[in-house]
Enzyme design. Structure first.
Site, PDB file in Angstrom:
ATOM      1  N   LYS A 128       0.831  -1.209   0.000  1.00  0.00           N
ATOM      2  CA  LYS A 128       0.000   0.000   0.000  1.00  0.00           C
ATOM      3  C   LYS A 128       0.869   1.264   0.000  1.00  0.00           C
ATOM      4  CE  LYS A 128      -3.864  -2.428   0.691  1.00  0.00           C
ATOM      5  NZ  LYS A 128      -3.319  -3.784   0.801  1.00  0.00           N
ATOM      6  N   ARG A 228     -10.393  -5.803 -13.458  1.00  0.00           N
ATOM      7  CA  ARG A 228     -11.233  -6.550 -12.523  1.00  0.00           C
ATOM      8  C   ARG A 228     -12.464  -5.689 -12.217  1.00  0.00           C
ATOM      9  NH1 ARG A 228      -6.400  -7.294  -8.494  1.00  0.00           N
ATOM     10  NH2 ARG A 228      -6.158  -5.158  -9.241  1.00  0.00           N
ATOM     11  N   ARG A 236     -15.329  -2.952  -4.595  1.00  0.00           N
ATOM     12  CA  ARG A 236     -14.037  -3.605  -4.836  1.00  0.00           C
ATOM     13  C   ARG A 236     -14.069  -4.429  -6.115  1.00  0.00           C
ATOM     14  NH1 ARG A 236     -14.056  -6.964   0.519  1.00  0.00           N
ATOM     15  NH2 ARG A 236     -16.143  -7.310  -0.353  1.00  0.00           N
ATOM     16  N   ASP A 276      -1.590  -2.183  -9.505  1.00  0.00           N
ATOM     17  CA  ASP A 276      -3.033  -1.944  -9.518  1.00  0.00           C
ATOM     18  C   ASP A 276      -3.287  -0.503  -9.925  1.00  0.00           C
ATOM     19  OD1 ASP A 276      -3.423  -4.498  -8.706  1.00  0.00           O
ATOM     20  OD2 ASP A 276      -3.983  -4.020  -6.648  1.00  0.00           O
TER      21      ASP A 276
END
Length: 320
Positions: A128, A228, A236, A276
């Site tokens: 993160k 995704r 999410r 991501d």
């Protein structure tokens, strides 16, 4: 040349072989004639400062979970320096036991083993926080344990994502708005009443088009990403949280983002990384056990694990 390839991973009997990236790596290594050696983190130990492990010889087959997709041979103790490559593929959380294993594997690295990803870099690159090294690439972000600062961030940005620093797969992620009546209890729970840091990021509406996973091998991105897409009613996009994976060509913006981080990945020995991206921004840099190999291989007839082993074998050849 046949290599001795070790893998440190979670219990192989619990994986879903048709979608597991570690399993794709094992299949490719075996296809190349390499010998496979399986270990779990607790199998690694030091004896008189020598890194060792209780390993099991391993065979794998590309079959469904309902069939026999792996088999163990002999189990015995081995000095880790007898392995050529060790893949670290243990899932987060990154706790003290994970930390200790990286220290022991770093000793094996010092003896000439190619450890992927580099143990020190696994310690340095929280998935993160690591993106904060590239401020031009991330959305407005706050990391704090302070409830007042978190509330202020939510008030300023109105629609916000709160997430822990040590979870994976979309676990414990909350979307909160400035008028959310539960904001105080969410912050109290996530920070354990101000004792644990968490991350706040402005909500990116582009999540509806997908939380894209970009795989990089030694800093070079693949030509395709896996978007995704969140399930109906979900924030999410993680596959583990019910999202669906749709392959897409990489965009120019996404290539630019990869170019910004590539030199650091290469310098840190982060050979296999999952980036991501939502919209124009990096939200996480996954270094422990990036996934999505199987999905992209299937949709675009790729062999991503093959590309990875081309890279690793080249790295070993350079050392020789």
């Amino acid at each position: 040349m046949s290599l001795n390839v070790g893998i440190v991973m979670d219990p192989i009997e619990n994986i879903k072989p048709h979608k597991d990236s570690s399993f794709a790596m094992l299949l490719e290594a075996q296809r190349r004639g390499h010998k496979l050696f399986y270990m779990q983190p607790e199998d690694i130990y030091l004896k008189n400062a020598e890194p060792n492990a209780l390993i099991s010889e391993l065979k794998v087959w590309d079959r469904a979970k309902s069939e026999q997709y792996y088999g163990f041979g002999a189990s015995y103790d081995i000095a880790l320096k007898e392995l050529d490559i060790i893949l670290i593929r243990q899932d987060p959380p990154f706790n003290n036991d994970y930390l200790y294993s990286t220290h022991m594997l770093e000793l094996a690295e010092a003896q000439g083993v190619l450890v992927v990803n580099k143990p020190q870099s696994l310690r340095d690159a929280n998935e993160k926080l690591f993106a904060s090294w590239f401020p031009a690439c991330i959305p407005p972000t706050l990391v704090t344990a302070n409830a007042d600062k978190l509330r202020e961030f939510v008030q300023n940005h109105q629609d916000t994502i709160l997430k822990p620093l040590d979870a994976m797969g979309g676990a414990s992620i909350f979307r909160v708005r400035q008028d959310d009546p539960n904001i105080s209890v969410i912050i109290e729970t996530m920070t354990n009443h101000g004792q644990h840091h968490i991350m706040a990021q402005t909500y990116l509406p582009e999540i509806k088009q997908g939380d894209k996973r970009i795989l990089l091998i030694n800093g070079e991105p693949l030509d395709y990403t896996l978007a995704r897409i969140p399930a109906e009613g979900e924030t999410r996009g993680n596959i583990a949280a019910g999202g669906s994976g749709v392959g897409m060509p990489i965009t120019e913006r996404e290539r630019w983002l990869c170019q910004q981080i590539a030199p650091v990945l290469q310098a840190k020995g982060l050979y296999f990384v999952g980036l991501d991206v939502i919209g124009d921004y990096i939200t996480e840099i996954n270094v422990t056990s990036p996934t999505c190999i199987r999905e992209l291989d299937t949709q675009f007839d790729l062999n991503i694990a093959g590309q990875l082993f081309d890279c690793l074998e080249a790295q070993l050849a350079e050392r020789i």
